[in-house]
Write an enzyme that holds these catalytic residues in place. Structure first.
Site, short mmCIF file in Angstrom:
data_model
loop_
_atom_site.label_atom_id
_atom_site.label_comp_id
_atom_site.label_asym_id
_atom_site.label_seq_id
_atom_site.Cartn_x
_atom_site.Cartn_y
_atom_site.Cartn_z
N THR A 50 54.44 45.76 28.66
CA THR A 50 54.71 45.69 30.10
C THR A 50 55.55 46.87 30.55
O THR A 50 55.29 47.49 31.59
CB THR A 50 55.45 44.38 30.43
N TYR A 113 47.19 35.02 34.67
CA TYR A 113 46.49 34.64 35.90
C TYR A 113 45.51 33.50 35.72
O TYR A 113 45.51 32.56 36.53
CB TYR A 113 45.76 35.84 36.53
N TYR A 139 53.05 36.87 22.29
CA TYR A 139 54.03 37.25 23.32
C TYR A 139 53.95 36.24 24.46
O TYR A 139 52.95 36.15 25.15
CB TYR A 139 53.74 38.66 23.80
N ARG A 144 55.89 36.16 34.06
CA ARG A 144 54.91 37.16 34.49
C ARG A 144 53.48 36.65 34.45
O ARG A 144 52.64 37.09 35.23
CB ARG A 144 55.01 38.42 33.62
N LYS A 167 57.12 37.09 20.24
CA LYS A 167 58.11 37.56 21.21
C LYS A 167 58.23 36.49 22.28
O LYS A 167 57.27 36.22 23.00
CB LYS A 167 57.68 38.89 21.82
N ILE A 210 62.86 42.66 21.24
CA ILE A 210 61.95 43.66 21.80
C ILE A 210 62.49 43.99 23.18
O ILE A 210 62.39 43.19 24.11
CB ILE A 210 60.50 43.16 21.81
#
Length: 299
Positions: A50, A113, A139, A144, A167, A210
């Protein structure tokens, strides 16, 4: 599974992608950042996550940045390629390309999404792992993606041999405790994806961070993470204290807007950032500049 990858702990930078003012990738600046992180003690590099603006680079650019990062690192530091997508076929394609570039592992964000259920997440990650023989890190960043991978799903996926870590960016102490207590395989790594809470997560049993903050303060983050992973709460707190302002102000607008401004202010990259992201609002310049000075990375 590569043995060195199992041993990655500490500060792993989620590297920005340097750009010229017109948005073109600045590969020379990328080279300099990689060299700096190797010198400063960063444990590994995530390319095209990202923070690397993966959402606005096309596939050819995405792969080119991974290839250049791998080439510059030249085996001196592991490179983890961001290869997540909300279409399983695309995630497989990107992960295969990362393996061909020589990446040491892939980091795959949960599909965004389309909000798959837990069974969909399991089948998505299993399909990528079975299709590409490369170590893979899950992840989870529901803020997000609109999708929260539950610990029970992580436990199912941890049994797949080349899924080697997670993560977790939920920034919830209860989630951290639950993940640590799952009884995951000994070689399955847990990484924080939230700098403000990373120290506590590592002291609770996570293996590293991270990190966005590591982009601007790599040596300090390396010291803090090493202390926290080693269980030295006092040393970790002492190392983390000067970074408190960065933990706040590097997230005052959506990542990577503030961190790219900070690196430009430090003279390490150009000012480029791609729409729909825009440069950091002038309202925050003074506070972030002061946080950089307090951290000892701007004079």
């Amino acid at each position: 599974m590569a043995d060195p990858l199992q041993q990655i702990t500490g500060s792993i930078v989620a590297l920005v992608t340097p750009m010229d003012v017109d948005g073109a990738v600045d590969y020379d600046a990328l080279d300099r950042l990689v060299e700096w992180h190797i010198t400063e003690g960063t444990s590994a590099i995530v390319a095209m996550g990202t923070t690397g603006e993966s959402a606005t680079l096309d596939n050819d650019e995405h792969i080119a940045v991974v290839r250049r990062t791998v080439a510059t690192a030249a085996g001196r530091i592991p490179v983890i390629a961001g290869t997540g997508a909300n279409a399983t076929a695309e995630a497989i394609s990107l992960t295969r390309a990362a393996a061909e570039c020589g990446a040491d592992a892939a980091l795959l964000v949960t599909p965004y999404y389309n909000k798959p259920p837990q069974e969909g997440l399991y089948r998505h990650y299993r399909a990528v792992a079975e299709a590409v023989d490369l170590p893979q890190i899950l992840y989870n960043v529901p803020g997000r993606t609109g999708c929260d991978m539950q610990p029970a799903t992580v436990a199912r996926l941890a049994g797949i041999p080349n899924i080697i870590g997670l993560k977790e960016a939920l920034a919830d102490a209860g989630r951290v405790r639950e993940l640590v207590s799952l009884g995951l395989p000994a070689d399955f790594a847990l990484y924080s994806g939230d700098d403000p809470t990373a120290r506590d997560s590592m002291l609770a049993g996570f293996h590293g961070d991270i990190s966005v903050v590591a982009n601007v303060a790599p040596a300090a983050m390396a010291r803090m993470c090493a202390a926290a992973v080693g269980g030295d709460a006092e040393a970790a707190a002492e190392a983390d204290l000067p970074l408190a302002g960065l933990h706040k102000w590097l997230f005052v607008e959506p990542n990577p807007i503030p961190v790219k401004w900070a690196l430009h202010e430090m003279g390490r990259i150009g000012s480029g950032i791609r729409l729909p992201l825009v440069p950091l609002s002038t309202d925050h310049h003074d506070a972030l500049r002061e946080a950089l000075r307090t951290a000892g990375v701007l004079h």
